[in-house]
Motif scaffolding. Structure first.
Motif, mmCIF file in Angstrom:
data_model
loop_
_atom_site.group_PDB
_atom_site.id
_atom_site.type_symbol
_atom_site.label_atom_id
_atom_site.label_comp_id
_atom_site.label_asym_id
_atom_site.label_seq_id
_atom_site.Cartn_x
_atom_site.Cartn_y
_atom_site.Cartn_z
ATOM 1 N N SER A 138 0.836 -1.207 0.000
ATOM 2 C CA SER A 138 0.000 0.000 0.000
ATOM 3 C C SER A 138 0.867 1.252 0.000
ATOM 4 O O SER A 138 0.583 2.215 -0.723
ATOM 5 N N TYR A 139 1.935 1.234 0.789
ATOM 6 C CA TYR A 139 2.833 2.388 0.838
ATOM 7 C C TYR A 139 3.523 2.578 -0.506
ATOM 8 O O TYR A 139 3.625 3.703 -1.014
ATOM 9 N N THR A 140 3.972 1.480 -1.114
ATOM 10 C CA THR A 140 4.635 1.577 -2.413
ATOM 11 C C THR A 140 3.681 2.087 -3.480
ATOM 12 O O THR A 140 4.029 2.960 -4.286
ATOM 13 N N ASN A 141 2.454 1.569 -3.489
ATOM 14 C CA ASN A 141 1.474 2.038 -4.469
ATOM 15 C C ASN A 141 1.154 3.517 -4.272
ATOM 16 O O ASN A 141 0.918 4.249 -5.245
ATOM 17 N N LEU A 142 1.148 3.961 -3.026
ATOM 18 C CA LEU A 142 0.844 5.357 -2.731
ATOM 19 C C LEU A 142 1.950 6.284 -3.206
ATOM 20 O O LEU A 142 1.687 7.424 -3.605
ATOM 21 N N THR A 143 3.188 5.813 -3.174
ATOM 22 C CA THR A 143 4.336 6.686 -3.449
ATOM 23 C C THR A 143 4.967 6.453 -4.818
ATOM 24 O O THR A 143 5.980 7.072 -5.139
ATOM 25 N N THR A 144 4.393 5.558 -5.625
ATOM 26 C CA THR A 144 4.896 5.311 -6.980
ATOM 27 C C THR A 144 3.722 5.323 -7.947
ATOM 28 O O THR A 144 2.570 5.275 -7.550
ATOM 29 N N SER A 145 4.045 5.358 -9.224
ATOM 30 C CA SER A 145 3.000 5.358 -10.258
ATOM 31 C C SER A 145 2.668 3.933 -10.676
ATOM 32 O O SER A 145 2.615 3.603 -11.867
ATOM 33 N N THR A 146 2.446 3.055 -9.700
ATOM 34 C CA THR A 146 2.125 1.661 -9.981
ATOM 35 C C THR A 146 0.972 1.213 -9.099
ATOM 36 O O THR A 146 0.670 1.844 -8.080
ATOM 37 N N ARG A 147 0.363 0.107 -9.494
ATOM 38 C CA ARG A 147 -0.666 -0.542 -8.685
ATOM 39 C C ARG A 147 -0.374 -2.035 -8.708
ATOM 40 O O ARG A 147 -0.661 -2.715 -9.672
ATOM 41 N N LEU A 148 0.224 -2.520 -7.625
ATOM 42 C CA LEU A 148 0.629 -3.913 -7.516
ATOM 43 C C LEU A 148 -0.019 -4.551 -6.304
ATOM 44 O O LEU A 148 -0.469 -3.858 -5.380
ATOM 45 N N THR A 149 -0.030 -5.884 -6.285
ATOM 46 C CA THR A 149 -0.505 -6.611 -5.107
ATOM 47 C C THR A 149 0.652 -7.119 -4.252
ATOM 48 O O THR A 149 0.444 -7.532 -3.114
ATOM 49 N N ASP A 150 1.880 -7.084 -4.804
ATOM 50 C CA ASP A 150 3.046 -7.614 -4.080
ATOM 51 C C ASP A 150 4.305 -6.929 -4.608
ATOM 52 O O ASP A 150 4.893 -7.374 -5.594
ATOM 53 N N ALA A 151 4.697 -5.855 -3.953
ATOM 54 C CA ALA A 151 5.808 -5.037 -4.460
ATOM 55 C C ALA A 151 7.173 -5.533 -3.994
ATOM 56 O O ALA A 151 8.196 -5.067 -4.493
ATOM 57 N N HIS A 152 7.215 -6.469 -3.053
ATOM 58 C CA HIS A 152 8.502 -6.891 -2.488
ATOM 59 C C HIS A 152 8.760 -8.370 -2.718
ATOM 60 O O HIS A 152 9.285 -9.078 -1.868
ATOM 61 N N ASN A 153 8.398 -8.808 -3.892
ATOM 62 C CA ASN A 153 8.681 -10.164 -4.327
ATOM 63 C C ASN A 153 9.925 -10.118 -5.212
ATOM 64 O O ASN A 153 9.979 -9.338 -6.165
ATOM 65 N N GLY A 154 10.903 -10.942 -4.929
ATOM 66 C CA GLY A 154 12.157 -10.889 -5.674
ATOM 67 C C GLY A 154 12.119 -11.531 -7.042
ATOM 68 O O GLY A 154 13.104 -11.487 -7.771
ATOM 69 N N LEU A 155 10.977 -12.132 -7.410
ATOM 70 C CA LEU A 155 10.864 -12.794 -8.706
ATOM 71 C C LEU A 155 10.228 -11.834 -9.707
ATOM 72 O O LEU A 155 9.058 -11.463 -9.591
ATOM 73 N N ARG A 156 11.032 -11.419 -10.702
ATOM 74 C CA ARG A 156 10.584 -10.454 -11.704
ATOM 75 C C ARG A 156 11.170 -10.854 -13.058
ATOM 76 O O ARG A 156 12.249 -11.440 -13.129
ATOM 77 N N VAL A 157 10.468 -10.472 -14.141
ATOM 78 C CA VAL A 157 11.003 -10.603 -15.490
ATOM 79 C C VAL A 157 10.972 -9.217 -16.131
ATOM 80 O O VAL A 157 9.935 -8.549 -16.121
ATOM 81 N N LEU A 158 12.095 -8.794 -16.686
ATOM 82 C CA LEU A 158 12.246 -7.458 -17.264
ATOM 83 C C LEU A 158 12.796 -7.588 -18.674
ATOM 84 O O LEU A 158 13.711 -8.376 -18.914
ATOM 85 N N ASN A 159 12.254 -6.801 -19.601
ATOM 86 C CA ASN A 159 12.851 -6.857 -20.929
ATOM 87 C C ASN A 159 14.085 -5.960 -20.992
ATOM 88 O O ASN A 159 14.366 -5.172 -20.083
ATOM 89 N N ARG A 160 14.843 -6.090 -22.054
ATOM 90 C CA ARG A 160 16.138 -5.419 -22.145
ATOM 91 C C ARG A 160 16.009 -3.905 -22.032
ATOM 92 O O ARG A 160 16.828 -3.256 -21.349
#
Length: 228
Positions: A138-160
């Motif tokens: 909730s704090y991360t969503n409030l302070t960033t331009s994102t809407r996530l359900t789990d902002a502190h999960n270390g599993l991510r996929v990012l394109n180049r």
């Protein structure tokens, strides 16, 4: 070769007892793995290398954020790299989840896929831990331009294109929110970066809890976020 355009970036600190198995489980599906040994005092680096990973070493412990940035820089040195996966070294992430996340990002309509513990019921966490983690979200969503359900999960996929633009400066636990904030503010060809979430199963073993997946670690994440 399948997934030869993908690099798994694995921050590594004193995981000698498990890192060999983690690398061995990933290699048949993801042949490119770089473990960033962040000043380990055990045999982590040697065992990761023996299992088949590339190992880049920090001479001293700089923190997970710094290890991820080093791994990103290494992956970017491969001109064939199209995607980076951030993957933990302690055995709590599942290769099958990464495959599902790769299917999602390869569909072409998103540049980032975040793993979420809260989109299904597979991840077993106490009610209090879930409450603290949701407060951090909730704090991360409030302070960033994102809407996530789990902002502190270390599993991510990012394109180049996203990896090229990330610049992690928070070395400790706040790096996760920094990544989310930078992605939320990022523009590609004049538009916001498109992202999605996929359900993942985080396996909390006695070992991973002892390594820092306790309730107090979740509290520390929230406290560090507010302090930053």
């Amino acid at each position: 070769m399948q997934n030869d355009d993908v690099w798994l970036v694995v921050p590594l600190f004193n995981e000698a007892s498990v890192i060999g198995d983690v690398v061995a489980q990933c290699l048949p599906v993801f042949p490119n793995i770089v473990c960033v040994d962040d000043g380990s005092t055990d045999a982590s680096a040697d065992r990761a290398e023996a299992a088949g990973a590339v190992v880049v070493r920090h001479p001293v412990n700089l923190g997970q954020g710094a290890a991820l940035q080093t791994g990103f820089d290494y992956a970017l040195s491969d001109p064939a790299m199209r995607y980076v996966v951030t993957f933990d070294a302690d055995g709590q992430h599942q290769v099958s989840d990464v495959e599902a996340m790769m299917d999602r990002i390869r569909s072409g309509d998103v540049e980032v896929v975040f793993g979420s513990r809260f989109l299904d019921e597979r991840t077993e966490a106490t009610a209090l831990k879930r409450l603290v983690l949701r407060a951090a979200v909730s704090y991360t969503n409030l302070t960033t331009s994102t809407r996530l359900t789990d902002a502190h999960n270390g599993l991510r996929v990012l394109n180049r294109s996203v990896v090229e633009r990330l610049d992690i400066t928070q070395n400790r636990m706040a790096h996760a929110s920094e990544i989310v904030a930078q992605i939320g503010a990022m523009r590609l060809d004049g538009r916001r970066v498109a992202y999605a979430e996929e359900p993942v199963h985080i396996l909390y073993t006695d070992y991973s809890k002892a390594k820092g997946q306790s309730l107090w670690n979740s509290v520390n994440i929230l406290a560090e976020l507010i302090w930053r």
